[in-house]
Design a protein around this motif. Structure first.
Motif, PDB file in Angstrom:
ATOM      1  N   UNK A 116       0.839  -1.191   0.000  1.00 25.25           N
ATOM      2  CA  UNK A 116       0.000   0.000   0.000  1.00 25.25           C
ATOM      3  C   UNK A 116       0.876   1.244   0.000  1.00 25.25           C
ATOM      4  N   UNK A 117       0.383   2.280  -0.661  1.00 19.07           N
ATOM      5  CA  UNK A 117       1.033   3.592  -0.764  1.00 19.07           C
ATOM      6  C   UNK A 117       2.324   3.558  -1.570  1.00 19.07           C
ATOM      7  N   UNK A 118       2.439   2.566  -2.470  1.00 22.15           N
ATOM      8  CA  UNK A 118       3.588   2.519  -3.377  1.00 22.15           C
ATOM      9  C   UNK A 118       3.114   2.749  -4.811  1.00 22.15           C
ATOM     10  N   UNK A 119       4.009   3.280  -5.631  1.00 22.45           N
ATOM     11  CA  UNK A 119       3.692   3.455  -7.049  1.00 22.45           C
ATOM     12  C   UNK A 119       3.631   2.064  -7.666  1.00 22.45           C
ATOM     13  N   UNK A 120       2.483   1.725  -8.242  1.00 13.50           N
ATOM     14  CA  UNK A 120       2.278   0.357  -8.714  1.00 13.50           C
ATOM     15  C   UNK A 120       1.659   0.285 -10.112  1.00 13.50           C
ATOM     16  N   UNK A 121       1.496   1.406 -10.795  1.00 14.91           N
ATOM     17  CA  UNK A 121       0.892   1.409 -12.130  1.00 14.91           C
ATOM     18  C   UNK A 121       1.295   2.703 -12.812  1.00 14.91           C
ATOM     19  N   UNK A 133       4.198 -11.582 -15.184  1.00 20.09           N
ATOM     20  CA  UNK A 133       2.995 -12.408 -15.198  1.00 20.09           C
ATOM     21  C   UNK A 133       1.737 -11.560 -15.120  1.00 20.09           C
ATOM     22  N   UNK A 134       1.915 -10.268 -14.867  1.00 19.92           N
ATOM     23  CA  UNK A 134       0.779  -9.352 -14.785  1.00 19.92           C
ATOM     24  C   UNK A 134       1.187  -8.008 -15.379  1.00 19.92           C
ATOM     25  N   UNK A 135       0.216  -7.227 -15.828  1.00 18.86           N
ATOM     26  CA  UNK A 135       0.549  -5.936 -16.420  1.00 18.86           C
ATOM     27  C   UNK A 135       1.094  -4.963 -15.390  1.00 18.86           C
ATOM     28  N   UNK A 136       1.842  -3.974 -15.880  1.00 19.16           N
ATOM     29  CA  UNK A 136       2.440  -2.967 -15.020  1.00 19.16           C
ATOM     30  C   UNK A 136       1.917  -1.564 -15.318  1.00 19.16           C
ATOM     31  N   UNK A 137       1.178  -1.425 -16.402  1.00 16.74           N
ATOM     32  CA  UNK A 137       0.667  -0.121 -16.796  1.00 16.74           C
ATOM     33  C   UNK A 137      -0.264  -0.253 -17.970  1.00 16.74           C
ATOM     34  N   UNK A 197       0.303   5.783 -10.831  1.00 15.59           N
ATOM     35  CA  UNK A 197      -0.766   5.499  -9.880  1.00 15.59           C
ATOM     36  C   UNK A 197      -0.177   4.873  -8.623  1.00 15.59           C
ATOM     37  N   UNK A 198      -0.705   5.276  -7.476  1.00 17.56           N
ATOM     38  CA  UNK A 198      -0.300   4.738  -6.190  1.00 17.56           C
ATOM     39  C   UNK A 198      -1.393   3.776  -5.710  1.00 17.56           C
ATOM     40  N   UNK A 199      -0.972   2.591  -5.269  1.00 21.13           N
ATOM     41  CA  UNK A 199      -1.885   1.575  -4.753  1.00 21.13           C
ATOM     42  C   UNK A 199      -2.273   1.938  -3.317  1.00 21.13           C
ATOM     43  N   UNK A 200      -3.577   2.070  -3.060  1.00 16.65           N
ATOM     44  CA  UNK A 200      -4.066   2.460  -1.734  1.00 16.65           C
ATOM     45  C   UNK A 200      -5.142   1.490  -1.259  1.00 16.65           C
ATOM     46  N   UNK A 260      -1.520  12.812 -10.829  1.00 18.83           N
ATOM     47  CA  UNK A 260      -1.224  11.452 -10.408  1.00 18.83           C
ATOM     48  C   UNK A 260      -2.534  10.735 -10.159  1.00 18.83           C
ATOM     49  N   UNK A 261      -2.448   9.425 -10.000  1.00 21.65           N
ATOM     50  CA  UNK A 261      -3.647   8.644  -9.750  1.00 21.65           C
ATOM     51  C   UNK A 261      -3.488   7.767  -8.529  1.00 21.65           C
ATOM     52  N   UNK A 262      -4.619   7.292  -8.016  1.00 24.15           N
ATOM     53  CA  UNK A 262      -4.644   6.307  -6.935  1.00 24.15           C
ATOM     54  C   UNK A 262      -5.580   5.199  -7.374  1.00 24.15           C
ATOM     55  N   UNK A 263      -5.304   3.966  -6.894  1.00 24.14           N
ATOM     56  CA  UNK A 263      -6.190   2.856  -7.234  1.00 24.14           C
ATOM     57  C   UNK A 263      -6.195   1.820  -6.126  1.00 24.14           C
ATOM     58  N   UNK A 264      -7.252   0.987  -6.149  1.00 25.52           N
ATOM     59  CA  UNK A 264      -7.351  -0.156  -5.249  1.00 25.52           C
ATOM     60  C   UNK A 264      -7.839  -1.351  -6.061  1.00 25.52           C
ATOM     61  N   UNK A 265      -7.585  -2.534  -5.524  1.00 20.18           N
ATOM     62  CA  UNK A 265      -7.992  -3.772  -6.187  1.00 20.18           C
ATOM     63  C   UNK A 265      -9.301  -4.256  -5.597  1.00 20.18           C
ATOM     64  N   UNK A 266      -9.997  -5.153  -6.281  1.00 19.85           N
ATOM     65  CA  UNK A 266     -11.246  -5.680  -5.740  1.00 19.85           C
ATOM     66  C   UNK A 266     -11.010  -6.462  -4.447  1.00 19.85           C
ATOM     67  N   UNK A 267     -11.998  -6.419  -3.581  1.00 19.41           N
ATOM     68  CA  UNK A 267     -11.898  -7.189  -2.327  1.00 19.41           C
ATOM     69  C   UNK A 267     -11.836  -8.684  -2.660  1.00 19.41           C
ATOM     70  N   UNK A 268     -11.013  -9.434  -1.896  1.00 20.56           N
ATOM     71  CA  UNK A 268     -10.886 -10.873  -2.186  1.00 20.56           C
ATOM     72  C   UNK A 268     -12.167 -11.633  -1.916  1.00 20.56           C
TER      73      UNK A 268
END
Length: 126
Positions: free
Chosen positions: A6-11, A54-58, A74-77, A118-126
């Motif tokens: 969390x709070x790292x540049x990830x995209x 194995x997964x996209x980066x941008x 984008x920063x993952x939050x 800049x952007x922020x994003x989150x992933x779907x809940x598991x």
């Protein structure tokens, strides 16, 4: 799938009216491959696959002239809405309010107090 901290540049993302030029340049420079992403109806978006990943980066968003060209990170939050609210309190401007795509990713775009996008994003809940 490796989950970023969390709070790292990830995209990263390019918005462009010349997607083939962007994909060709960065593809040749870094050996990136591109996969069409259909999670957001009405948007032509290609995910960037770095070599060995194995997964996209941008991604590359085809603007079709609908907005100026850009390149942002984008920063993952944990919580996009809460992060946007906190950013606004710190003086940021919301350029794109939080939205979610069909896969459950939520993202927003902001402008910091120095005028940088800049952007922020989150992933779907598991």
């Amino acid at each position: 799938m490796t989950v970023p901290a969390f709070n790292s540049v990830a995209w990263f993302e390019f918005g462009t009216d010349r997607p083939e030029k962007v994909k060709e340049f960065y593809g040749e420079l870094f050996d990136w491959k591109y996969v069409l992403n259909t999670n957001t109806p009405g948007v032509t978006y290609h995910s960037v696959m770095p070599p060995g990943a194995q997964q996209p980066a941008g991604g590359v968003w085809e603007s079709e002239g609908g907005f100026p060209n850009y390149a942002i990170f984008y920063v993952f939050v944990q919580d996009v809405a809460a992060t946007v609210e906190r950013a606004e309190k710190l003086g940021a401007e919301v350029l794109m309010a939080p939205v979610s795509d069909a896969a459950g990713f939520t993202f927003a775009r902001l402008q910091d107090t120095a005028g940088n996008h800049f952007g922020v994003f989150s992933t779907p809940a598991p």
